[in-house]
Design an enzyme around this catalytic site. Structure first.
Site, PDB file in Angstrom:
ATOM      1  N   ARG A 168     -55.101 -65.579 -11.291  1.00 21.32           N
ATOM      2  CA  ARG A 168     -54.150 -64.741 -12.033  1.00 21.32           C
ATOM      3  C   ARG A 168     -54.874 -64.333 -13.314  1.00 21.32           C
ATOM      4  O   ARG A 168     -55.087 -65.163 -14.209  1.00 21.32           O
ATOM      5  CB  ARG A 168     -52.871 -65.533 -12.332  1.00 21.32           C
ATOM      6  CG  ARG A 168     -51.810 -64.756 -13.114  1.00 21.32           C
ATOM      7  CD  ARG A 168     -50.602 -65.665 -13.363  1.00 21.32           C
ATOM      8  NE  ARG A 168     -49.650 -65.049 -14.266  1.00 21.32           N
ATOM      9  CZ  ARG A 168     -48.621 -64.310 -13.904  1.00 21.32           C
ATOM     10  NH1 ARG A 168     -48.420 -64.084 -12.621  1.00 21.32           N
ATOM     11  NH2 ARG A 168     -47.796 -63.800 -14.788  1.00 21.32           N
ATOM     12  N   ARG A 355     -41.285 -66.386  -3.642  1.00 24.78           N
ATOM     13  CA  ARG A 355     -42.702 -66.402  -3.992  1.00 24.78           C
ATOM     14  C   ARG A 355     -43.397 -67.529  -3.225  1.00 24.78           C
ATOM     15  O   ARG A 355     -44.496 -67.346  -2.680  1.00 24.78           O
ATOM     16  CB  ARG A 355     -42.871 -66.612  -5.506  1.00 24.78           C
ATOM     17  CG  ARG A 355     -42.580 -65.395  -6.366  1.00 24.78           C
ATOM     18  CD  ARG A 355     -43.633 -64.317  -6.230  1.00 24.78           C
ATOM     19  NE  ARG A 355     -44.963 -64.793  -6.589  1.00 24.78           N
ATOM     20  CZ  ARG A 355     -45.425 -64.890  -7.833  1.00 24.78           C
ATOM     21  NH1 ARG A 355     -44.655 -64.512  -8.856  1.00 24.78           N
ATOM     22  NH2 ARG A 355     -46.649 -65.319  -8.067  1.00 24.78           N
TER      23      ARG A 355
END
Length: 369
Positions: A168, A355
């Site tokens: 990320r 998710r």
């Protein structure tokens, strides 16, 4: 979740992987150890069990029968829908309490976080653990990728310890470089350009609540950011009607919009009128107006984005069948009112849960499970 004004080609480059040759003579020496033939003792020196890596080469290495998950449109429609079907099946298994499915047993995943996140960390770490693996968190100060150590070096080191990398990051080039130099699959946990795992979770949530993704109308209201780019990339392979309603000057990347339109799969609209945009929507979608790295613009953006708040009056225009979605975290009272996010037709927390399930299916796919 930051707007990007321009973006160049984002497909990573692969090169052929050289082999590492070892002479059988190393198994016999003047020390009179027993001779062992190579056929009796197969030796593998690699970052993963399916490939070999040259100890002398410093060039990028190619993945063998493994695929990264960097952009949704790297895959065709059938593959994306198959991953979503798998997510539904594995979700049902996990919700049943059955923990016998352990496809990641003995495997490790390194999670690189240049941008901190609650949902991304917990969903990936929990999901990988539930399926038998071990996830390692590497926070912003643990590596300082690109500052303390070059991204290409980080990739080539971590792949020697782990079966999977998730990152990320801020700059999209960082995820491309990781994928270019790593010899294990790389999953894009978010970049400033796109957020494919989030949109896979969103698609899963829509299938659960609407019954389908194809043929729906999704209206995004707010900044033309990385969430919008991923919706556009999904619309280039799966047919649905996508509308982005944003203030002038905050439109999504033009090349990505054009790519989605040229695919000829979905109806794509970019507009500055949120009230007209939401009419007949199946989903009204919102995100923060100022993402991480844009907080100094927050006050300015609140002025520019007036009229783009998702409130009850806007949802009333959308109609009683419209669901509200938000990728979270939300600034209640800014881009969305508390009344909307807590309404019965709000499915933001179902999105958040998904998710985990969508990412489980993505990890299963890239690891060939």
């Amino acid at each position: 979740m930051a707007a990007i004004s321009s973006f160049s080609a984002y497909f990573s480059v692969r090169s052929d992987k050289p082999s590492f040759s070892i002479s059988p003579s190393i198994f016999s020496s003047s020390l009179n150890f027993p001779r062992i033939s190579v056929s009796q003792f197969p030796l593998k020196i690699s970052c993963n069990a399916s490939s070999t890596v040259s100890a002398q080469s410093t060039s990028p290495t190619a993945k063998i029968e493994l695929k990264d998950f960097l952009h949704i449109n790297d895959f065709d429609k059938d593959t994306i829908l198959r991953i979503l079907d798998r997510a539904i099946d594995v979700k049902a298994l996990i919700k049943s309490g059955d923990r016998s499915f352990q496809p990641f047993k003995g495997k490790t995943m390194a999670m690189i976080f240049a941008k901190p996140s609650m949902r991304t960390r917990v969903s990936f770490e929990t999901g990988f653990t539930l399926l038998g693996g071990h996830a390692i968190y590497l926070g912003p100060d643990d590596i300082q990728m690109g500052k303390r150590e070059e991204t290409r070096d980080v990739a080539r080191v971590l792949c020697r310890y782990n079966d999977l990398l998730m990152a990320r990051v801020f700059a999209h080039q960082d995820i491309l470089d990781l994928a270019k130099y790593a010899t294990v699959p790389v999953i894009n946990g978010l970049t400033d350009y796109n957020h494919p795992c989030q949109i896979m979770a969103d698609a899963l949530t829509m299938i659960e609540h609407i019954g389908q993704l194809e043929g729906t109308k999704v209206v995004y209201v707010g900044d033309g950011n990385n969430i919008v780019h991923s919706w556009l990339l999904l619309a280039s392979i799966v047919p649905f009607h996508f509308v982005c309603a944003c203030p002038k000057g905050f439109e999504p990347d033009e090349k990505t919009v054009e790519k989605a339109r040229q695919a000829g799969i979905s109806k794509i609209e970019i507009t500055n009128d949120p009230k007209e945009a939401v009419r007949g929507a199946d989903v009204v979608y919102s995100d923060v107006w100022a993402s991480m790295g844009q907080k100094e613009e927050a006050a300015y953006r609140r002025q520019v984005f007036k009229g783009f708040q998702v409130d009850k009056s806007l949802m009333d225009i959308a109609g009683s069948k419209a669901f509200f979605m938000h990728c979270l975290p939300a600034e209640r009272g800014v881009e969305v009112t508390d009344e909307v996010i807590e309404a019965p037709n709000s499915i933001v927390f179902q999105q958040a849960e998904n998710r985990l399930h969508a990412q489980n299916a993505i990890m299963l796919h890239v690891l060939g499970k």
